[in-house]
Design a protein around this motif. Structure first.
Motif, PDB file in Angstrom:
ATOM      1  N   GLU A  28      47.940  28.747 -18.982  1.00 31.21           N
ATOM      2  CA  GLU A  28      46.399  28.827 -19.067  1.00 31.21           C
ATOM      3  C   GLU A  28      46.031  28.231 -20.399  1.00 31.21           C
ATOM      4  O   GLU A  28      44.794  27.947 -20.759  1.00 31.21           O
ATOM      5  CB  GLU A  28      45.719  30.115 -18.926  1.00 31.21           C
ATOM      6  CG  GLU A  28      46.395  31.227 -19.971  1.00 31.21           C
ATOM      7  CD  GLU A  28      47.751  31.789 -19.374  1.00 31.21           C
ATOM      8  OE1 GLU A  28      47.739  32.931 -19.708  1.00 31.21           O
ATOM      9  OE2 GLU A  28      48.307  31.167 -18.590  1.00 31.21           O
ATOM     10  N   ILE A  29      47.015  28.226 -21.484  1.00 25.85           N
ATOM     11  CA  ILE A  29      46.614  27.615 -22.750  1.00 25.85           C
ATOM     12  C   ILE A  29      47.159  26.263 -22.797  1.00 25.85           C
ATOM     13  O   ILE A  29      46.575  25.457 -23.382  1.00 25.85           O
ATOM     14  CB  ILE A  29      47.473  28.513 -23.790  1.00 25.85           C
ATOM     15  CG1 ILE A  29      46.551  29.714 -23.802  1.00 25.85           C
ATOM     16  CG2 ILE A  29      47.296  27.758 -25.320  1.00 25.85           C
ATOM     17  CD1 ILE A  29      47.210  30.705 -24.939  1.00 25.85           C
ATOM     18  N   GLU A  30      48.562  25.971 -22.343  1.00 21.99           N
ATOM     19  CA  GLU A  30      49.319  24.490 -22.450  1.00 21.99           C
ATOM     20  C   GLU A  30      48.180  23.742 -21.822  1.00 21.99           C
ATOM     21  O   GLU A  30      48.082  22.437 -22.397  1.00 21.99           O
ATOM     22  CB  GLU A  30      50.631  24.634 -21.900  1.00 21.99           C
ATOM     23  CG  GLU A  30      51.308  23.414 -22.139  1.00 21.99           C
ATOM     24  CD  GLU A  30      52.712  23.449 -21.523  1.00 21.99           C
ATOM     25  OE1 GLU A  30      53.530  23.157 -22.471  1.00 21.99           O
ATOM     26  OE2 GLU A  30      52.842  23.783 -20.451  1.00 21.99           O
ATOM     27  N   VAL A  31      48.046  23.713 -20.688  1.00 21.73           N
ATOM     28  CA  VAL A  31      47.257  22.880 -19.630  1.00 21.73           C
ATOM     29  C   VAL A  31      46.019  22.115 -20.440  1.00 21.73           C
ATOM     30  O   VAL A  31      45.728  21.240 -20.651  1.00 21.73           O
ATOM     31  CB  VAL A  31      47.218  23.127 -18.214  1.00 21.73           C
ATOM     32  CG1 VAL A  31      46.196  22.057 -17.575  1.00 21.73           C
ATOM     33  CG2 VAL A  31      48.588  23.217 -17.643  1.00 21.73           C
ATOM     34  N   PRO A  32      44.916  23.283 -20.631  1.00 20.82           N
ATOM     35  CA  PRO A  32      43.716  22.945 -21.248  1.00 20.82           C
ATOM     36  C   PRO A  32      43.780  22.194 -22.566  1.00 20.82           C
ATOM     37  O   PRO A  32      43.233  21.312 -23.110  1.00 20.82           O
ATOM     38  CB  PRO A  32      42.775  24.158 -21.048  1.00 20.82           C
ATOM     39  CG  PRO A  32      43.795  25.050 -21.023  1.00 20.82           C
ATOM     40  CD  PRO A  32      45.018  24.693 -20.392  1.00 20.82           C
ATOM     41  N   HIS A  33      44.903  22.571 -23.520  1.00 20.42           N
ATOM     42  CA  HIS A  33      45.158  22.151 -24.752  1.00 20.42           C
ATOM     43  C   HIS A  33      45.554  20.876 -24.804  1.00 20.42           C
ATOM     44  O   HIS A  33      45.080  19.967 -25.352  1.00 20.42           O
ATOM     45  CB  HIS A  33      46.159  23.274 -25.421  1.00 20.42           C
ATOM     46  CG  HIS A  33      46.725  22.967 -26.729  1.00 20.42           C
ATOM     47  ND1 HIS A  33      47.862  22.531 -27.022  1.00 20.42           N
ATOM     48  CD2 HIS A  33      46.090  22.263 -27.919  1.00 20.42           C
ATOM     49  CE1 HIS A  33      48.247  22.023 -28.398  1.00 20.42           C
ATOM     50  NE2 HIS A  33      47.142  21.619 -28.665  1.00 20.42           N
TER      51      HIS A  33
ATOM     52  N   SER B 254      47.582  18.429 -12.999  1.00 20.26           N
ATOM     53  CA  SER B 254      47.873  19.400 -14.255  1.00 20.26           C
ATOM     54  C   SER B 254      48.138  20.844 -14.006  1.00 20.26           C
ATOM     55  O   SER B 254      49.137  21.344 -14.198  1.00 20.26           O
ATOM     56  CB  SER B 254      47.202  19.124 -15.565  1.00 20.26           C
ATOM     57  OG  SER B 254      47.046  17.729 -15.857  1.00 20.26           O
ATOM     58  N   TYR B 255      47.152  21.340 -13.267  1.00 21.85           N
ATOM     59  CA  TYR B 255      47.307  22.654 -13.076  1.00 21.85           C
ATOM     60  C   TYR B 255      47.938  23.217 -11.920  1.00 21.85           C
ATOM     61  O   TYR B 255      48.490  24.211 -11.497  1.00 21.85           O
ATOM     62  CB  TYR B 255      45.845  23.362 -12.716  1.00 21.85           C
ATOM     63  CG  TYR B 255      45.300  23.578 -13.975  1.00 21.85           C
ATOM     64  CD1 TYR B 255      45.348  25.012 -14.541  1.00 21.85           C
ATOM     65  CD2 TYR B 255      44.039  22.905 -14.386  1.00 21.85           C
ATOM     66  CE1 TYR B 255      44.807  25.481 -15.661  1.00 21.85           C
ATOM     67  CE2 TYR B 255      43.393  23.413 -15.606  1.00 21.85           C
ATOM     68  CZ  TYR B 255      43.726  24.511 -16.106  1.00 21.85           C
ATOM     69  OH  TYR B 255      43.083  25.011 -17.435  1.00 21.85           O
ATOM     70  N   THR B 256      48.267  22.171 -10.993  1.00 26.55           N
ATOM     71  CA  THR B 256      49.105  22.555  -9.638  1.00 26.55           C
ATOM     72  C   THR B 256      50.612  21.603  -9.967  1.00 26.55           C
ATOM     73  O   THR B 256      51.255  21.439  -8.740  1.00 26.55           O
ATOM     74  CB  THR B 256      48.473  21.503  -8.553  1.00 26.55           C
ATOM     75  OG1 THR B 256      48.046  20.259  -8.598  1.00 26.55           O
ATOM     76  CG2 THR B 256      47.029  22.468  -8.263  1.00 26.55           C
TER      77      THR B 256
END
Length: 302
Positions: free
Chosen positions: A271-276, A166-168
């Motif tokens: 930084e908000i969309e992915v963990p959310h 998700s982060y990459t």
């Protein structure tokens, strides 16, 4: 068959009403092909059909790229994974199942042409990619099942690998819903995988008992009533979990990054969309795979 309302209702019903084994296979393949399809779109960056002359009947994903059609990929993967997995679990006429699988996947592919969201090449590419991954992975499904359910590293890998992907996820020069949607899919797959592992460790997988393959359940009035009750309770649980997890995680992330409540664009920040998205849908996956059936037992619905 390509929107959240389908995935959050129909896929869990396979587990709640039929066989968790089949649902696990579907979720695994769905997660794989959807990540491949979404990432391929944003790497190739091939446009959707131009309008005009095409009349587009959807607008939500208009900013996304076109090739391949992930609707066609998902429909093909779900239909044929179920067709290939079911004979060892349920008694049914394979030719009828094949006809249903071909019909469903064809209708979804044709619907993408009708709505103006994809070209013929997009749809054919989606079907081909899913078919290729089904062919390549099918010999290893049993091995993956054993590792997923029994390895001590399974829950760690199930959480860390999707989060890493998700982060990459491929970066674009404009905002698109693909990263958020892909993170949601990966999160749901991660939550389900952890839930299945926990069920296995506790020795309560809720799979049908008896000599396999079993006959299809008889549709009596009592079975229909129990099934309807399970559907209502289960959907309420997963939708409620989605709302609570989404609200709480978004508030925590806004507080952590010092984002104002009226900043509507903050949810698009990586930084908000992915963990959310990941926390929200991992929670949904856990409730679906691990908690829902236990609630059914407590309520006398199984």
């Amino acid at each position: 068959m390509g929107h959240e309302v389908f995935y959050i209702t129909v896929l869990p019903c396979i587990q709640w009403h039929l066989d968790p084994f089949l649902c696990r296979r579907l979720v695994n393949m769905w997660t794989l092909v959807m990540y491949i399809g979404q990432a391929t779109k944003d790497v190739l960056k091939l446009p959707r059909p131009f309008s005009p002359p095409v009349v587009k009947l959807e607008t939500r994903v208009d900013a996304e790229y076109g090739l391949p059609s992930t609707h066609a990929m998902a429909a093909t993967a779900i239909s044929f994974t179920l067709l290939l997995s079911a004979p060892s679990r349920i008694q049914f006429q394979f030719e009828v199942g094949l006809l249903i699988a071909v019909t469903l996947s064809s209708l979804v592919g044709l619907s993408r042409l009708y709505t103006g969201m994809h070209s013929v090449l997009d749809v054919i590419s989606g079907v081909f990619i899913s078919a290729m991954f089904l062919f390549l992975t099918y010999p290893y499904w049993e091995t993956f099942d054993r590792l997923q359910l029994n390895s001590h590293f399974s829950p760690i890998v199930a959480l860390l690998l999707p989060l890493f992907l998700s982060y990459t996820y491929p970066e674009l020069d404009h905002y698109s819903t693909t990263r958020g949607d892909t993170t949601a899919i990966l999160g749901a797959g991660a939550g389900c995988s952890v839930g299945y592992w926990v069920n296995q460790q506790l020795g309560q997988t809720f799979e049908p008992q008896g000599v396999l393959p079993l006959p299809l359940p008889t549709l009596t009035a009592d079975a229909l009533a129990r099934g309807g009750a399970r559907f209502l309770v289960g959907v309420a649980a997963v939708v409620g979990t989605r709302q609570v997890a989404s609200t709480v995680s978004l508030k925590m992330l806004r507080w952590w990054y010092g984002v104002a409540k009226n900043d509507t664009s903050a949810r698009r920040r990586k930084e908000i969309e992915v963990p959310h998205k990941f926390v929200t849908y991992t929670s949904v996956g856990l409730v679906h795979s691990m908690l829902a059936n236990r609630v059914f037992v407590l309520l006398g619905l199984l």
